[in-house]
Every structure is written in C-alpha cells, then in structure tokens.
Enzyme design. Structure first.
Site, PDB file in Angstrom:
ATOM      1  N   SER A 187       2.421  11.622  -0.857  1.00  0.00           N
ATOM      2  CA  SER A 187       2.201  11.801   0.575  1.00  0.00           C
ATOM      3  C   SER A 187       0.718  12.074   0.755  1.00  0.00           C
ATOM      4  O   SER A 187       0.056  12.571  -0.157  1.00  0.00           O
ATOM      5  CB  SER A 187       3.022  12.990   1.095  1.00  0.00           C
ATOM      6  N   VAL A 207     -52.560  24.387   3.524  1.00  0.00           N
ATOM      7  CA  VAL A 207     -51.445  23.981   2.665  1.00  0.00           C
ATOM      8  C   VAL A 207     -50.347  25.029   2.793  1.00  0.00           C
ATOM      9  O   VAL A 207     -50.610  26.225   2.707  1.00  0.00           O
ATOM     10  CB  VAL A 207     -51.878  23.842   1.193  1.00  0.00           C
ATOM     11  N   THR A 254     -41.042  47.991  -2.543  1.00  0.00           N
ATOM     12  CA  THR A 254     -39.728  48.224  -1.945  1.00  0.00           C
ATOM     13  C   THR A 254     -39.932  48.530  -0.474  1.00  0.00           C
ATOM     14  O   THR A 254     -40.939  49.147  -0.103  1.00  0.00           O
ATOM     15  CB  THR A 254     -39.001  49.404  -2.628  1.00  0.00           C
ATOM     16  N   HIS A 255     -39.021  48.084   0.377  1.00  0.00           N
ATOM     17  CA  HIS A 255     -39.143  48.268   1.833  1.00  0.00           C
ATOM     18  C   HIS A 255     -40.421  47.614   2.372  1.00  0.00           C
ATOM     19  O   HIS A 255     -40.959  48.049   3.398  1.00  0.00           O
ATOM     20  CB  HIS A 255     -39.131  49.760   2.214  1.00  0.00           C
ATOM     21  N   SER A 288     -50.932  20.993   7.829  1.00  0.00           N
ATOM     22  CA  SER A 288     -51.122  21.096   9.272  1.00  0.00           C
ATOM     23  C   SER A 288     -51.746  19.828   9.812  1.00  0.00           C
ATOM     24  O   SER A 288     -52.588  19.205   9.167  1.00  0.00           O
ATOM     25  CB  SER A 288     -52.017  22.293   9.602  1.00  0.00           C
ATOM     26  N   PRO A 343       0.803  -1.231   0.000  1.00  0.00           N
ATOM     27  CA  PRO A 343       0.000   0.000   0.000  1.00  0.00           C
ATOM     28  C   PRO A 343       0.832   1.277   0.000  1.00  0.00           C
ATOM     29  O   PRO A 343       0.448   2.262  -0.642  1.00  0.00           O
ATOM     30  CB  PRO A 343      -0.856  -0.121   1.263  1.00  0.00           C
ATOM     31  N   ASP A 377       4.526   1.390  -0.564  1.00  0.00           N
ATOM     32  CA  ASP A 377       5.646   1.383  -1.500  1.00  0.00           C
ATOM     33  C   ASP A 377       5.217   1.410  -2.959  1.00  0.00           C
ATOM     34  O   ASP A 377       5.986   1.866  -3.819  1.00  0.00           O
ATOM     35  CB  ASP A 377       6.530   0.152  -1.258  1.00  0.00           C
TER      36      ASP A 377
END
Length: 461
Positions: free
Chosen positions: A137, A323, A185-186, A316, A128, A130
């Site tokens: 590595s 739904v 927006t916001h 539920s 394994p 060699d």
C-alpha cells in the site's frame, strides 16, 4: 507533442508520448501545480530499492512469475542508475500519504518492465498495481522509501562532511596548543585559554554530534513495509515485510529490518523526529562555531582580529577592499533553516490521526533538505574557511597582556576581595594589572611575576 492514452479507475487521460508515467501521475501533475519543490529523487531511488525487493519477495513467496520478477528488477535497476530521473515529475505538495509518488514509481516501473518483456519476446504484461505494487500500500511503501532514502543520505553525504570538518578542527587544535589567548565569557574578558583548547571545544561538539547521529540513524533502519493499508498486513504474506527488508539490505549494504509494530510505523514518524532533532543539535553547534569564528576574525583594524580567515571574494559593492566572513554567514543561514525545518518536522509528525500520518512528503522534504544543507554547508565551510584559519599572534598577545582577568590567579594568595580591588583600580585609573597590584600593597613585584603566569593558568592541573 505526441500523446498516448492511459487509463485508471477515473477513466482515460492523455499522457505525453515520450514520458513513461501513467494516468495517476498525470492527474497529480494537473491537480497539484503547487510550488517548485519536486519530490526528491532520492526517495524515488528509495522506492526503486523497495519495488525491487518486493518483486524478489513476491517471487520467493510464489506470487510473481520469473519473467515478471526479472522485468521489475531490470526497471528498478535502471532507476537506481539515474537513467529515468526525467520520468518522476511530481511535487512535494500532494496527498499526505505520498500515494501519487508511489503510483508514479509503479507506473514507470511497469512501463519499462513491459518494454523489457516485449523485447524479450515474453507474452506477459505487468500492471502497476497488481504486480509492481503487489502486497503493498502507499501507506507502508512511502514511509519505507523515506527511511531507505534518509539512511542512505546520512551515511553517504552528511557523515563524511561532518568528519571532514571535525578532522580539520582536530588538526588546528593540535597545531595551536602553544598559543595562549584571553578567554571570554558573557562577551567579557575571562581567564586565559589556549587557542588549541578553544578549537578543541568546536571539535568535540562535532564528535558528540557524530555519536548522536550514529545513534539516531539506527532507528531509521526499521521499515514499515508489510503493514499495507492500516498496519494489519492485509493482502500481504506474513513474511513479506521481513523478506523485503532482507532483499533491500542485500542490495544496499545496510541492515534494514521490518518494523515489529506496523501500526506505529504507519502513523508515527518519531524516528525521523529524533533524527531531525540531531540535525538541529548539529545546526546549533555549527551556528555557535561560525559565530565564534567570525567574531574572532572581526576587523581588520577595529574588531577582535585574533584570527584570520581566507579572503574569498569582494565583500561590498560600495566599500573598496572590504572582505566579509561569507562562509560563516552561509553556515549560520543553513543553521537557521535547519532549525526552522525541525519545527515543521515536529508539527507534521504530530499529525498521525488514527492509523496514518498524512504529512509524510513534507516530513521527508524538510529532513532531506536539512541533510543536504548541513552536508554541503560543512563541506564548503571546511574547504573555503576552516582550513585557512590562522592566529594573529600580535593581537592575541596584546589582548592577553592587557587583560585584567589575569588577576584571578591572585585569589588563592590574597583572596577574592583584594584581587577584585586590584582589578577595579587598574580599570578605573588606566593602570596595568601589575602596577595596580604593587600599588595595593598586597603583592610585591616578585610575587606578581611568580603568581601571574598565563601558561600556568591554562594548565592548572
């Protein structure tokens, strides 16, 4: 259960007789009974591509016999076919270099390769370390296998799912260009917008994420192999890394290259940080899209209810007939998890002390999880929600006609302050915008009809 005796530098150890791993894998199993997160099989396949390429490179460089090369390639191909998955039992929570997973692959490959040699009547044996791990590595193999796995999963899972959802939004964008609705927006009423225009924003988010993903995955093509222990390439031929990258590329169809700086490749994972940053950007966009859709579909009688989405299951256990927008909820939870994973990947990637980062398994685990969650999440959201988005035109028209922000079209004609007075009076006294405008004396009925046209407001140019 039958056992066999395997050994490593620590001595002998019993290994299950029907398993192909060896002593180091068995020690890791015993030393790290931590959590239930297995090392992703995809990185095992990445290792198999690497070990296969390494055998071919070592053979080409005169370091491995024909028989050993053929046997290792045979074993790796079996792994890549998914026939040996059961022999890779290790968890993510192990050494930070991934050494034990590297050895798990080395041991399984050598076991299968030795069986192959015996069946062929060849009097050679494969070790394994060699042979399978020759010129390598764990420090350069694990990051290499990481990159091979990540690139493949982005290419084959994430990008197709992203395109699938993007195409659905493009279809809806084109289909609903004639429907004019109120913009917001916001969380407050704003000027009109086409439903198709609103959806085009969602579609373009995915277009941009597709571009960002294509750019960030390019850097994953750089492989650490050839750096060996600390980046110097000790015990490896100078051309080993280039040759392995070439063989992996040939077998995968991807253009992998050997990193030009192996010291960087072992200790830094900035390429993965960048990739996961793109995943976070995608998660942020999906969170926004899913939230928009569930708000627009809220109701059915006391919400916005501008669109309908598919009803997939009861919502539920106590309220009959309820739904819920479950696909949106799923996708927002996926987004939250990916954002959390990004924090983990960023912190882990900062821990490259000296020549090696030793948080590699958790970086890999979180990045792959994000890829899978996003891919699966987009696919199921598309198939069970996005394809079924339909406008509720009666509600859309009611909101549009009631909106005070249509007054914005009066600005060029009577000025901002007078227009604001008209809107405030309408809101305070419960008048329509038209009634308030005429009462103000600044606008005639004919002028109002000429100037307040939502269809002109959505295409002002």
């Amino acid at each position: 259960m039958s056992v066999r005796i395997e050994h490593d530098t620590f001595g002998e150890i019993e290994v299950p007789g029907d398993k192909y791993w060896g002593a180091q894998t068995e020690r890791s199993k015993r030393n790290f009974p931590v959590g239930k997160e297995r090392m992703p099989i995809e990185v095992v396949y990445g290792f198999a591509q690497l070990k296969r390429g390494a055998a071919l490179a070592n053979h080409e460089l005169g370091k491995l016999s024909d028989a050993k090369k053929d046997a290792i390639v045979y074993a790796c191909d079996l792994i890549l076919k998914g026939e040996l998955d059961e022999h890779f039992p290790l968890v993510v929570w192990q050494t930070g270099s991934g050494t034990q997973s590297n050895m798990n692959v080395n041991e399984v490959v050598s076991f299968v390769a030795n069986k192959y040699l015996k069946e062929q009547g060849i009097d050679e044996s494969i070790h394994p370390n060699d042979d399978v791990n020759k010129s390598q590595s764990s420090n350069d193999t694990f990051p290499t296998a990481m990159h091979v796995a990540l690139y493949h999963e982005v290419e084959t899972k994430l990008e197709p799912a992203l395109k699938h959802l993007r195409d659905t939004f493009k279809e809806k964008e084109d289909k609903y260009q004639s429907i004019i609705k109120i913009g917001r927006t916001h969380l407050q009423d704003a000027t009109p917008i086409k439903l198709g225009q609103e959806i085009s924003g969602w579609r373009y988010m995915l277009d941009k994420c597709e571009e960002l993903l294509a750019e960030s995955k390019k850097h994953i093509l750089s492989l650490a192999i050839g750096g060996t222990a600390v980046g110097t390439g000790i015990n490896a031929h100078p051309e080993f890394g280039n040759k392995v990258a070439k063989f992996i590329s040939e077998n995968t169809g991807y253009n992998f290259v050997s990193s030009e700086n192996k010291f960087h490749a072992l200790t830094s994972h900035d390429e993965v940080v960048q990739l996961h940053g793109t995943l976070k950007a995608l998660a942020a966009d999906l969170m926004k899209i899913a939230n928009d859709i569930r708000w627009l579909a809220s109701g059915p009688r006391a919400g916005l209810a501008e669109i309908s989405i598919p009803e997939n299951e009861p919502g539920s256990s106590i309220m009959p007939g309820k739904v819920n927008p479950t696909q949106c909820e799923m996708l927002t939870m996926v987004a939250v998890q990916v954002m959390g994973n990004d924090t983990t990947v960023g912190i882990a990637s900062s821990q490259g002390n000296f020549e090696l980062n030793v948080f590699k398994p958790v970086i890999l685990h979180n990045t792959l999880q994000s890829i899978y969650l996003l891919a699966d999440g987009m696919q199921t959201f598309n198939d069970n929600c996005a394809v079924g988005i339909e406008p509720i035109e009666e509600n859309i028209n009611n909101y549009l006609n009631q909106s005070l922000m249509l007054v914005t079209a009066l600005n060029p004609h009577i000025g901002y302050e007078k227009a604001a007075q008209i809107a405030k009076k309408a809101h305070k006294e419960g008048l329509t915008l038209k009634e308030s405008a005429i009462q103000s004396g600044h606008v005639t009925e004919e002028q109002f009809e000429e100037w307040i046209k939502p269809e002109d407001m959505v295409d002002p140019h």
